[in-house]
Enzyme design. Structure first.
Site, PDB file in Angstrom:
ATOM      1  N   CYS A 100       0.902  -1.152  -0.071  1.00 18.30           N
ATOM      2  CA  CYS A 100       0.030  -0.090   0.111  1.00 18.30           C
ATOM      3  C   CYS A 100       0.890   1.054   0.003  1.00 18.30           C
ATOM      4  O   CYS A 100       0.538   2.420  -0.311  1.00 18.30           O
ATOM      5  CB  CYS A 100      -0.927   0.047   1.311  1.00 18.30           C
ATOM      6  SG  CYS A 100      -2.158  -1.379   1.318  1.00 18.30           S
ATOM      7  N   ASN A 118     -10.160   0.271   0.192  1.00 16.92           N
ATOM      8  CA  ASN A 118      -8.931   0.208   0.172  1.00 16.92           C
ATOM      9  C   ASN A 118      -8.180  -0.264  -1.130  1.00 16.92           C
ATOM     10  O   ASN A 118      -8.208  -1.253  -1.245  1.00 16.92           O
ATOM     11  CB  ASN A 118      -8.316  -0.515   1.498  1.00 16.92           C
ATOM     12  CG  ASN A 118      -6.939  -0.701   1.628  1.00 16.92           C
ATOM     13  OD1 ASN A 118      -6.050  -0.371   0.496  1.00 16.92           O
ATOM     14  ND2 ASN A 118      -6.229  -1.192   2.676  1.00 16.92           N
ATOM     15  N   HIS A 174      -3.169   7.109   2.838  1.00 18.60           N
ATOM     16  CA  HIS A 174      -3.598   5.787   2.589  1.00 18.60           C
ATOM     17  C   HIS A 174      -5.125   5.610   3.064  1.00 18.60           C
ATOM     18  O   HIS A 174      -5.255   5.504   4.134  1.00 18.60           O
ATOM     19  CB  HIS A 174      -2.658   4.732   2.954  1.00 18.60           C
ATOM     20  CG  HIS A 174      -3.089   3.338   2.638  1.00 18.60           C
ATOM     21  ND1 HIS A 174      -3.741   3.112   1.445  1.00 18.60           N
ATOM     22  CD2 HIS A 174      -3.106   2.252   3.358  1.00 18.60           C
ATOM     23  CE1 HIS A 174      -4.219   1.785   1.424  1.00 18.60           C
ATOM     24  NE2 HIS A 174      -3.748   1.243   2.746  1.00 18.60           N
TER      25      HIS A 174
END
Length: 319
Positions: A110, A276, A246
């Protein structure tokens, strides 16, 4: 030599999956997911690959910047869900958009887009790139165990991209971090067959995540990284116009907001309708913020990410 961002773009598949859709085959509900994660809908691919997403996001970013693909000196893509080890996502994008420059992938889960951004910064510093394209693209849906409530409700598919051009002071500070290990987050590759090798584990190629440990890691490293880049740039949190983190979990963002004493209206979040999207998360959010018209020339933007690896990263940009 430094760089500034002159164009952003994003793309997500058209297939929308709501929490109610998931509740049809998982022991969950819209209320449970919304309260614990903050996601209401996410996009899930019905055939497009991470490279397909990446190319469309790239074209949108190039269109905004006014740059022709043939003028690019570099393409760096971040992805952990490419359909192929070779060709790379970046190489596929290069062919799709008609560029002629070096193109390669990086993978730091990520945090990948920020690792890719910092990689591109090195090319600008050496003077070997004057125009570059950096992408985060993921088809996370293909590596999810859709019977696992703890992960299936979190993620989505998509891509985000940014066009970078040489400038004197657009990239003010950065930090990268890795804490190696597979006990908190693990994404195995599919095991091949060989008479000479037997895998040590029988893991299936799906995301495994220890939610509680991930939560603690995320809040701690996000706060640490933000303070590191603020110190490097000789800035204070109040100097930052927008904080683009994020998009992993709304509770993580709220905890970090309180610890860092960030005004809630400075944190940009689109998790509710994207889920996500791993390495695509930050550039997709940045593009949405940019296209909202709220970013102005000279604004200071702080990007922060964390994820598997374990990894984390942060940087400050002058818009």
């Amino acid at each position: 030599m430094n760089f500034k961002i002159t164009g952003t773009g994003s793309y997500a598949p058209t297939n929308t999956v709501s929490n109610d859709d998931l509740a049809k085959f998982l022991d969950t509900s819209d209320e449970w997911i919304t309260q614990r994660v903050g996601v209401r809908t996410r996009r899930v691919s019905t055939g497009e690959t991470a490279a397909d997403f990446a190319a469309k996001a790239a074209q949108n970013a190039l269109e905004m910047s006014g740059i022709d693909a043939k003028d690019l000196d570099l393409i760096v893509a971040a992805s952990l869900s490419s359909d192929f080890a070779c060709p790379t996502v970046a190489g596929t994008v290069q062919a799709k958009i008609g560029a002629n420059c070096p193109a390669f992938d990086v993978n730091s889960a990520c945090s990948g887009f920020l690792f890719a951004l910092d990689t591109a910064a090195g090319f600008f510093a050496r003077g070997t790139a004057k125009k570059a394209l950096v992408i985060g693209a993921e088809r996370i849906s293909k590596i999810l165990d859709w019977t696992d409530r703890s992960t299936a409700v979190i993620f989505g598919d998509g891509a985000g991209a940014a066009v970078l051009e040489a400038s004197e002071d657009g990239y003010l500070a950065s930090t990268l971090y890795t804490q190696g290990g597979d006990d908190v987050i693990r994404i195995p590759n599919t095991h091949g067959t060989s008479p000479y090798f037997k895998p040590e584990t029988e893991d299936t190629p799906y995301i495994y995540m220890n939610g509680q440990e991930t939560f603690k890691f995320a809040v701690n490293v996000m706060c640490r990284d933000v303070n590191i880049v603020l110190d490097k740039a000789n800035l204070k949190i109040d100097d930052i116009k927008y904080f683009v983190p994020h998009q992993a979990n709304m509770r993580i963002l709220r905890f970090a907001e309180k610890k860092l004493k960030i005004a809630p209206d400075k944190i940009f979040a689109n998790l509710e309708h994207t889920g996500n999207t791993s390495a695509a998360s930050v550039p997709m959010a940045l593009d949405e913020l940019n296209r909202s018209g709220n970013l102005k020339k000279g604004d200071l933007v702080l990007l922060s990410a964390f994820g598997g690896g374990l990894s984390s990263a942060a940087c400050i940009l002058r818009w």
